[in-house]
Design a protein around this motif. Structure first.
Motif, PDB file in Angstrom:
ATOM      1  N   ALA A   1       2.525  14.057  -9.377  1.00  0.00           N
ATOM      2  CA  ALA A   1       3.452  15.222  -9.411  1.00  0.00           C
ATOM      3  C   ALA A   1       3.788  15.440 -10.699  1.00  0.00           C
ATOM      4  CB  ALA A   1       4.565  14.954  -8.436  1.00  0.00           C
ATOM      5  N   LEU A   2       4.047  14.507 -11.389  1.00  0.00           N
ATOM      6  CA  LEU A   2       4.552  14.533 -12.654  1.00  0.00           C
ATOM      7  C   LEU A   2       3.652  15.049 -13.555  1.00  0.00           C
ATOM      8  CD1 LEU A   2       7.069  13.912 -14.737  1.00  0.00           C
ATOM      9  CD2 LEU A   2       5.886  11.569 -15.185  1.00  0.00           C
ATOM     10  N   VAL A   3       2.348  14.576 -13.332  1.00  0.00           N
ATOM     11  CA  VAL A   3       1.382  15.183 -14.072  1.00  0.00           C
ATOM     12  C   VAL A   3       1.041  16.830 -14.053  1.00  0.00           C
ATOM     13  CG1 VAL A   3      -1.078  15.114 -14.691  1.00  0.00           C
ATOM     14  CG2 VAL A   3      -0.026  12.983 -14.449  1.00  0.00           C
ATOM     15  N   ILE A   4       0.936  17.269 -12.529  1.00  0.00           N
ATOM     16  CA  ILE A   4       0.542  18.679 -12.331  1.00  0.00           C
ATOM     17  C   ILE A   4       1.954  19.322 -12.768  1.00  0.00           C
ATOM     18  CG2 ILE A   4       1.573  18.656 -10.075  1.00  0.00           C
ATOM     19  CD1 ILE A   4      -1.846  19.995 -11.467  1.00  0.00           C
ATOM     20  N   PHE A   5       3.098  18.837 -12.654  1.00  0.00           N
ATOM     21  CA  PHE A   5       4.222  19.531 -13.126  1.00  0.00           C
ATOM     22  C   PHE A   5       4.255  20.013 -14.645  1.00  0.00           C
ATOM     23  CE2 PHE A   5       8.825  19.556 -14.396  1.00  0.00           C
ATOM     24  CZ  PHE A   5       9.171  20.687 -13.561  1.00  0.00           C
ATOM     25  N   ASN A   6       3.937  18.957 -15.357  1.00  0.00           N
ATOM     26  CA  ASN A   6       3.871  19.410 -16.838  1.00  0.00           C
ATOM     27  C   ASN A   6       2.397  20.074 -16.972  1.00  0.00           C
ATOM     28  OD1 ASN A   6       5.992  17.847 -18.196  1.00  0.00           O
ATOM     29  ND2 ASN A   6       5.316  16.550 -16.617  1.00  0.00           N
TER      30      ASN A   6
ATOM     31  N   VAL B   1      -9.816  12.601  -4.369  1.00  0.00           N
ATOM     32  CA  VAL B   1     -10.855  11.619  -4.268  1.00  0.00           C
ATOM     33  C   VAL B   1      -9.931  10.201  -4.336  1.00  0.00           C
ATOM     34  CG1 VAL B   1     -12.545  10.172  -5.546  1.00  0.00           C
ATOM     35  CG2 VAL B   1     -12.870  12.819  -5.576  1.00  0.00           C
ATOM     36  N   LEU B   2      -8.986   9.970  -5.240  1.00  0.00           N
ATOM     37  CA  LEU B   2      -8.221   8.902  -4.933  1.00  0.00           C
ATOM     38  C   LEU B   2      -7.435   8.689  -3.600  1.00  0.00           C
ATOM     39  CD1 LEU B   2      -7.151   8.413  -8.671  1.00  0.00           C
ATOM     40  CD2 LEU B   2      -9.144   7.242  -7.531  1.00  0.00           C
ATOM     41  N   GLY B   3      -7.091   9.993  -3.175  1.00  0.00           N
ATOM     42  CA  GLY B   3      -6.203  10.073  -2.141  1.00  0.00           C
ATOM     43  C   GLY B   3      -6.971   9.261  -0.894  1.00  0.00           C
ATOM     44  N   ILE B   4      -8.438   9.680  -0.750  1.00  0.00           N
ATOM     45  CA  ILE B   4      -9.181   9.173   0.240  1.00  0.00           C
ATOM     46  C   ILE B   4      -9.222   7.800   0.313  1.00  0.00           C
ATOM     47  CG2 ILE B   4     -11.728   8.921   0.996  1.00  0.00           C
ATOM     48  CD1 ILE B   4     -11.994  11.574  -0.037  1.00  0.00           C
ATOM     49  N   ALA B   5      -9.389   7.082  -0.953  1.00  0.00           N
ATOM     50  CA  ALA B   5      -9.206   5.486  -1.039  1.00  0.00           C
ATOM     51  C   ALA B   5      -7.821   4.999  -0.483  1.00  0.00           C
ATOM     52  CB  ALA B   5      -9.468   4.993  -2.380  1.00  0.00           C
ATOM     53  N   ILE B   6      -6.627   5.708  -1.012  1.00  0.00           N
ATOM     54  CA  ILE B   6      -5.584   5.072  -0.760  1.00  0.00           C
ATOM     55  C   ILE B   6      -5.028   5.336   0.833  1.00  0.00           C
ATOM     56  CG2 ILE B   6      -2.970   5.544  -1.019  1.00  0.00           C
ATOM     57  CD1 ILE B   6      -3.535   6.447  -4.064  1.00  0.00           C
ATOM     58  N   VAL B   7      -5.524   6.251   1.329  1.00  0.00           N
ATOM     59  CA  VAL B   7      -5.435   6.419   2.976  1.00  0.00           C
ATOM     60  C   VAL B   7      -6.340   5.593   3.583  1.00  0.00           C
ATOM     61  CG1 VAL B   7      -5.942   8.070   4.827  1.00  0.00           C
ATOM     62  CG2 VAL B   7      -4.769   9.023   2.543  1.00  0.00           C
ATOM     63  N   ALA B   8      -7.411   5.152   3.043  1.00  0.00           N
ATOM     64  CA  ALA B   8      -8.184   4.031   3.772  1.00  0.00           C
ATOM     65  C   ALA B   8      -7.919   2.811   3.849  1.00  0.00           C
ATOM     66  CB  ALA B   8      -9.514   4.253   3.271  1.00  0.00           C
ATOM     67  N   LEU B   9      -7.113   2.314   2.786  1.00  0.00           N
ATOM     68  CA  LEU B   9      -6.438   1.163   2.774  1.00  0.00           C
ATOM     69  C   LEU B   9      -5.758   0.628   3.969  1.00  0.00           C
ATOM     70  CD1 LEU B   9      -5.587   0.689  -0.989  1.00  0.00           C
ATOM     71  CD2 LEU B   9      -7.285  -0.429  -0.013  1.00  0.00           C
ATOM     72  N   PRO B  10      -4.691   1.412   4.145  1.00  0.00           N
ATOM     73  CA  PRO B  10      -3.772   0.770   5.422  1.00  0.00           C
ATOM     74  C   PRO B  10      -4.556   0.836   6.761  1.00  0.00           C
ATOM     75  CG  PRO B  10      -3.081   3.042   4.789  1.00  0.00           C
ATOM     76  CD  PRO B  10      -3.991   2.545   3.759  1.00  0.00           C
ATOM     77  N   ALA B  11      -5.558   1.854   6.896  1.00  0.00           N
ATOM     78  CA  ALA B  11      -6.423   1.861   8.009  1.00  0.00           C
ATOM     79  C   ALA B  11      -7.199   0.579   8.161  1.00  0.00           C
ATOM     80  CB  ALA B  11      -7.570   2.911   8.096  1.00  0.00           C
ATOM     81  N   GLY B  12      -7.743  -0.087   6.890  1.00  0.00           N
ATOM     82  CA  GLY B  12      -8.516  -1.349   6.966  1.00  0.00           C
ATOM     83  C   GLY B  12      -7.607  -2.488   7.448  1.00  0.00           C
ATOM     84  N   ILE B  13      -6.495  -2.438   6.777  1.00  0.00           N
ATOM     85  CA  ILE B  13      -5.577  -3.411   7.006  1.00  0.00           C
ATOM     86  C   ILE B  13      -5.257  -3.434   8.512  1.00  0.00           C
ATOM     87  CG2 ILE B  13      -3.210  -4.326   6.635  1.00  0.00           C
ATOM     88  CD1 ILE B  13      -3.521  -3.165   3.603  1.00  0.00           C
ATOM     89  N   ILE B  14      -4.845  -2.497   9.132  1.00  0.00           N
ATOM     90  CA  ILE B  14      -4.462  -2.361  10.549  1.00  0.00           C
ATOM     91  C   ILE B  14      -5.664  -2.582  11.376  1.00  0.00           C
ATOM     92  CG2 ILE B  14      -3.897  -1.108  12.429  1.00  0.00           C
ATOM     93  CD1 ILE B  14      -2.366   0.893  10.130  1.00  0.00           C
ATOM     94  N   ILE B  15      -6.752  -2.104  11.282  1.00  0.00           N
ATOM     95  CA  ILE B  15      -8.180  -2.723  12.016  1.00  0.00           C
ATOM     96  C   ILE B  15      -8.230  -4.114  11.862  1.00  0.00           C
ATOM     97  CG2 ILE B  15     -10.547  -2.438  11.978  1.00  0.00           C
ATOM     98  CD1 ILE B  15     -10.166   0.465  11.148  1.00  0.00           C
TER      99      ILE B  15
ATOM    100  N   VAL C   1       0.911  -1.109  -0.065  1.00  0.00           N
ATOM    101  CA  VAL C   1       0.096   0.027   0.084  1.00  0.00           C
ATOM    102  C   VAL C   1       1.019   1.386  -0.044  1.00  0.00           C
ATOM    103  CG1 VAL C   1      -1.677   1.280   1.338  1.00  0.00           C
ATOM    104  CG2 VAL C   1      -1.784  -1.129   0.983  1.00  0.00           C
ATOM    105  N   CYS C   2       1.857   1.259   0.667  1.00  0.00           N
ATOM    106  CA  CYS C   2       2.896   2.390   0.812  1.00  0.00           C
ATOM    107  C   CYS C   2       3.607   2.546  -0.448  1.00  0.00           C
ATOM    108  CB  CYS C   2       3.757   2.200   2.092  1.00  0.00           C
ATOM    109  SG  CYS C   2       3.037   2.383   3.514  1.00  0.00           S
ATOM    110  N   GLY C   3       3.982   1.483  -1.024  1.00  0.00           N
ATOM    111  CA  GLY C   3       4.758   1.642  -2.502  1.00  0.00           C
ATOM    112  C   GLY C   3       3.656   2.145  -3.358  1.00  0.00           C
ATOM    113  N   PHE C   4       2.309   1.705  -3.414  1.00  0.00           N
ATOM    114  CA  PHE C   4       1.334   2.213  -4.250  1.00  0.00           C
ATOM    115  C   PHE C   4       1.162   3.561  -3.992  1.00  0.00           C
ATOM    116  CE2 PHE C   4      -3.365   3.079  -5.443  1.00  0.00           C
ATOM    117  CZ  PHE C   4      -3.342   2.732  -6.597  1.00  0.00           C
ATOM    118  N   ALA C   5       0.820   4.143  -2.986  1.00  0.00           N
ATOM    119  CA  ALA C   5       0.857   5.568  -2.481  1.00  0.00           C
ATOM    120  C   ALA C   5       2.018   6.350  -2.891  1.00  0.00           C
ATOM    121  CB  ALA C   5       0.738   5.621  -0.818  1.00  0.00           C
ATOM    122  N   VAL C   6       3.219   5.875  -3.014  1.00  0.00           N
ATOM    123  CA  VAL C   6       4.296   6.642  -3.140  1.00  0.00           C
ATOM    124  C   VAL C   6       4.440   6.761  -4.842  1.00  0.00           C
ATOM    125  CG1 VAL C   6       6.642   6.555  -3.517  1.00  0.00           C
ATOM    126  CG2 VAL C   6       5.960   6.029  -1.350  1.00  0.00           C
ATOM    127  N   ALA C   7       4.020   5.634  -5.599  1.00  0.00           N
ATOM    128  CA  ALA C   7       3.820   5.646  -7.027  1.00  0.00           C
ATOM    129  C   ALA C   7       2.919   6.760  -7.508  1.00  0.00           C
ATOM    130  CB  ALA C   7       3.617   4.147  -7.473  1.00  0.00           C
TER     131      ALA C   7
END
Length: 240
Positions: free
Chosen positions: A162-167, A211-225, A150-156
């Motif tokens: 960042a690359l999209v908004i940078f351009n 919107v996608l950030g909400i889903a990514i942040v929720a993933l580790p929370a679900g795993i930990i719970i 999940v952390c690897g997915f978040a970093v990616a």
């Protein structure tokens, strides 16, 4: 004697009153030792607290080193390996900053202030004295593979966003660092407002990122719970 000392200083069983009393005493010592960190003033009472608590920490460290053979079960080499274990290193980092207080001749101000920051590691000493905290640590240990993915997915996702908004907005984001900062803030849906997209396409990318950030942040929370729930059930089964 070594075996009994080991039973006392480790997180004891619920029916071992002496071990539980030791755990409570060490937790109280850790909390008291952090009190001086709430002020930049060098008061006499803070120095007294520092001296007393560090003596207790040193005694605890010596006892743990004395029973290292029982804990690591590696024979004589256990006494050489123990100082390099994670918790032993944290113990040392919590002790060393106070050595300057015990040695009156060693008062280099800059070094003392630098070493004071390491006293924060005293908080982590509490891990071994609480079963609840130990259970949470076990959850992270058992679920580490899923959390790493999940952390690897978040970093990616951060790097891609960042690359999209940078351009998309080179005027607003002059460097890739600014774009990565924006992507991280958008991912966590914090939105400080110091760096933000101004164009239509940029705002659209921001909405998708949030919107996608909400889903990514929720993933580790679900795993930990889920992992914590499994750990609780396993703990209950052992007690029964």
């Amino acid at each position: 004697m070594r075996k009994r000392i080991f039973q006392i200083i480790e997180v004891g069983e619920e029916n071992d009153k002496l071990s539980r009393a030791y755990d409570f005493f060490m937790m109280a010592t850790i909390i008291i030792s952090i009190i001086p960190l709430w002020s930049h003033k060098e008061l006499t009472v803070f120095n007294i607290i520092d001296i007393i608590t560090v003596i207790i920490f040193i005694a605890d460290y010596v006892l743990r080193l004395f029973t290292a053979g029982i804990k690591l079960k590696r024979g004589t080499i256990s006494f050489l390996l123990y100082p390099f274990t994670p918790m032993a290193l944290i113990d040392l980092l919590s002790i060393l900053p106070s050595v300057t207080v015990l040695k009156k001749g060693f008062r280099l101000l800059k070094i003392f202030r630098l070493m004071r920051t390491f006293k924060v590691f005293r908080i982590f000493k509490a891990f071994r004295y609480s079963k609840s905290i130990t259970m949470i640590v076990n959850v992270f240990r058992k679920q580490k593979d899923s959390l790493v993915v999940v952390c690897g997915f978040a970093v990616a996702y951060i790097l891609i966003s960042a690359l999209v908004i940078f351009n998309a907005e080179p005027e607003t984001f002059p460097s890739m660092y600014d774009a990565i900062y924006w992507a991280t803030i958008s991912l966590t849906t914090v939105g400080y407002g110091d760096v933000y997209a101004t164009s239509v396409i940029g705002k659209f990318i921001t909405m998708i990122s949030a919107v996608l950030g909400i889903a990514i942040v929720a993933l580790p929370a679900g795993i930990i719970i889920a992992g914590y729930q499994a750990e609780l059930e396993e703990h209950k089964a052992k007690r029964e």
